[in-house]
Write a protein that holds these residues in place. Structure first.
Motif, PDB file in Angstrom:
ATOM      1  N   SER A  81       3.027   4.219  -1.380  1.00 26.64           N
ATOM      2  CA  SER A  81       2.954   4.926  -2.648  1.00 26.64           C
ATOM      3  C   SER A  81       4.117   4.532  -3.550  1.00 26.64           C
ATOM      4  CB  SER A  81       2.992   6.437  -2.395  1.00 26.64           C
ATOM      5  OG  SER A  81       2.997   7.142  -3.610  1.00 26.64           O
ATOM      6  N   TYR A 119       0.809  -1.217   0.000  1.00 30.74           N
ATOM      7  CA  TYR A 119       0.000   0.000   0.000  1.00 30.74           C
ATOM      8  C   TYR A 119       0.845   1.271   0.000  1.00 30.74           C
ATOM      9  CZ  TYR A 119      -3.775  -3.234   0.911  1.00 30.74           C
ATOM     10  OH  TYR A 119      -4.671  -4.269   0.800  1.00 30.74           O
ATOM     11  N   GLU A 163      -3.974   5.196  -4.386  1.00 25.86           N
ATOM     12  CA  GLU A 163      -3.038   6.277  -4.727  1.00 25.86           C
ATOM     13  C   GLU A 163      -3.711   7.371  -5.544  1.00 25.86           C
ATOM     14  OE1 GLU A 163       1.204   5.908  -5.528  1.00 25.86           O
ATOM     15  OE2 GLU A 163       0.869   3.743  -5.712  1.00 25.86           O
ATOM     16  N   ARG A 204      -3.183   0.555  -5.689  1.00 26.65           N
ATOM     17  CA  ARG A 204      -2.885   1.616  -6.653  1.00 26.65           C
ATOM     18  C   ARG A 204      -4.080   2.553  -6.805  1.00 26.65           C
ATOM     19  NH1 ARG A 204       0.621  -0.858  -5.412  1.00 26.65           N
ATOM     20  NH2 ARG A 204       0.647   0.998  -4.097  1.00 26.65           N
ATOM     21  N   ALA A 244      -2.417   3.015   2.985  1.00 26.84           N
ATOM     22  CA  ALA A 244      -2.091   3.782   1.784  1.00 26.84           C
ATOM     23  C   ALA A 244      -1.918   5.262   2.093  1.00 26.84           C
ATOM     24  CB  ALA A 244      -3.187   3.578   0.740  1.00 26.84           C
ATOM     25  N   ARG A 263       0.199   8.197 -11.849  1.00 25.16           N
ATOM     26  CA  ARG A 263      -0.971   8.507 -11.012  1.00 25.16           C
ATOM     27  C   ARG A 263      -2.002   9.279 -11.817  1.00 25.16           C
ATOM     28  NH1 ARG A 263      -2.761  12.683  -7.442  1.00 25.16           N
ATOM     29  NH2 ARG A 263      -3.931  11.842  -5.664  1.00 25.16           N
ATOM     30  N   LYS A 320      -4.056   7.379   3.398  1.00 25.63           N
ATOM     31  CA  LYS A 320      -5.213   8.183   3.028  1.00 25.63           C
ATOM     32  C   LYS A 320      -6.043   8.502   4.271  1.00 25.63           C
ATOM     33  CE  LYS A 320      -3.999   8.154  -1.163  1.00 25.63           C
ATOM     34  NZ  LYS A 320      -3.537   9.388  -1.823  1.00 25.63           N
TER      35      LYS A 320
END
Length: 373
Positions: free
Chosen positions: A170, A168, A273, A270, A297, A177, A299
């Protein structure tokens, strides 16, 4: 100490419960255990076990599993298996029977779903009386388990789920991205607000859609895009009638251009991301695996203030909102959407929390200690 363990999951479904054995088997093997599996022939569970190097014993149906008890006992004795681990309550009937007929076997059960009704009649007392340890995947689930199951408290152990945070992290370049955001139809400069998970009523997609409409109404100049991540068909674990209702509601609110239905994605780390905010509005999660995946991740997560999710998120790592209050969700979305620095700070703290408390390595270490005890 190594163990010989058989994981039993007789399900044709495909969700977190069914994915669990294949998720932990590589780590169990790495830590020294020999792992076997029992699954329904042709099921995704059976295929997932094969994918991680375990050729499962298979039966045609749950009823056939009972008829196969002599064959299963022979296999257990030949392979010298000492631990059975069930993941569906309906599979405990078979587990309890095998333990009764083969003294020395130890039986474990993980309540992945969170029991909803008492199970203290004569039949359940017999079944659960043969369970060595019942694993509750959160404190909230354990409290329900203590009330529902005919087991003493010392045989009901809280064991948080865990993940490997490494996938997870980045890793996409800025152009990669952006390319993924383009595939997901996220406009340049828009704050991407995602909701991953099975498309079923209990996961809260309806309140999320209503919250996005409220966000649009009250902040018409805010650039945002919703990303709904999850399979659209029954064989992917979703409710197709419910999916149709979601599409209809999005259209009725005039949000077709503002919300992407991605379908099933096998590259969730991904996809995270590509997002800026992750929402998990499930009404009554027994744990909330998607929450810690998004946290890993880095977030910021807005989670439902119900079930086990408040055990995972605090004010330093995300936000909580009442599960049915669309305006409260819109308020939380607006706060995070307006402040990129806040999103980055919360996300960094969230990943650190997963690394400290919710790793797969720690989960399996605790599981193996329970097997040994």
């Amino acid at each position: 100490m190594s163990h010989k363990v058989m994981h039993i999951c007789l399900s044709h479904g495909w969700g977190g419960l069914e994915m669990y054995p294949a998720r932990i088997i590589p780590e169990l093997t790495r830590q020294g255990d020999e792992v076997h599996g029992l699954a329904l022939a042709g099921s995704r569970v059976a295929a997932s076990l094969i994918d991680v190097g375990v050729t499962p014993v298979t039966v045609a149906s749950k009823a056939r599993a009972l008829l196969a008890v002599p064959r299963l006992l022979g296999y257990l004795r030949t392979q010298r298996i000492g631990v059975l681990h069930c993941h569906k309550s309906s599979d405990l009937r078979l587990g309890a029977l095998l333990v009764t007929l083969m003294p020395g076997l130890r039986l474990f059960f993980t309540d992945h779903m969170g029991v909803t009704r008492p199970k203290k009649d004569f039949y359940h007392r017999w079944v659960y009386g043969r369970v060595t340890t019942l694993f509750s995947i959160s404190d909230a689930t354990r409290q329900r388990n203590l009330a529902a199951f005919p087991l003493p408290a010392e045989r009901i152990q809280r064991l948080y789920l865990g993940i490997d945070p490494a996938p997870y992290a980045s890793c996409l370049t800025t152009p990669a991205r952006q390319a993924l955001r383009d595939i997901l139809h996220i406009p340049s400069g828009a704050v991407a607000i995602g909701l991953p998970g099975r498309l079923t009523a209990g996961k809260g997609q309806t309140v999320w859609i209503e919250a996005l409409k409220s966000l649009h109404t009250h902040l018409p100049n805010l650039a945002w895009h919703g990303v709904l991540i999850g399979g659209l068909h029954a064989d992917e674990g979703s409710d197709e009638a419910y999916v149709a209702q979601l599409h209809k509601r999005v259209s009725a609110l005039g949000l077709d251009a503002r919300i992407t239905f991605t379908g099933f994605r096998g590259d969730l780390p991904r996809v995270f991301e590509a997002l800026d905010i992750v929402c998990v509005p499930s009404r009554n999660e027994a744990f909330g695996l998607t929450v810690i995946e998004a946290m890993a991740a880095a977030k910021p997560v807005i989670g439902a203030a119900s079930g086990a999710i408040p055990e995972l998120i605090d004010a330093e790592t995300g936000r909580l909102a009442p599960p049915g209050d669309a305006d409260a969700w819109a308020t939380a979305m607006a706060e995070l959407a307006a402040d990129a620095a806040l999103r980055e700070r919360l996300g960094a703290a969230a990943r650190k929390r997963v690394q400290q408390h919710f790793t797969l390595t720690a989960h399996v270490e605790a599981l193996r200690r329970a097997y040994q005890a």
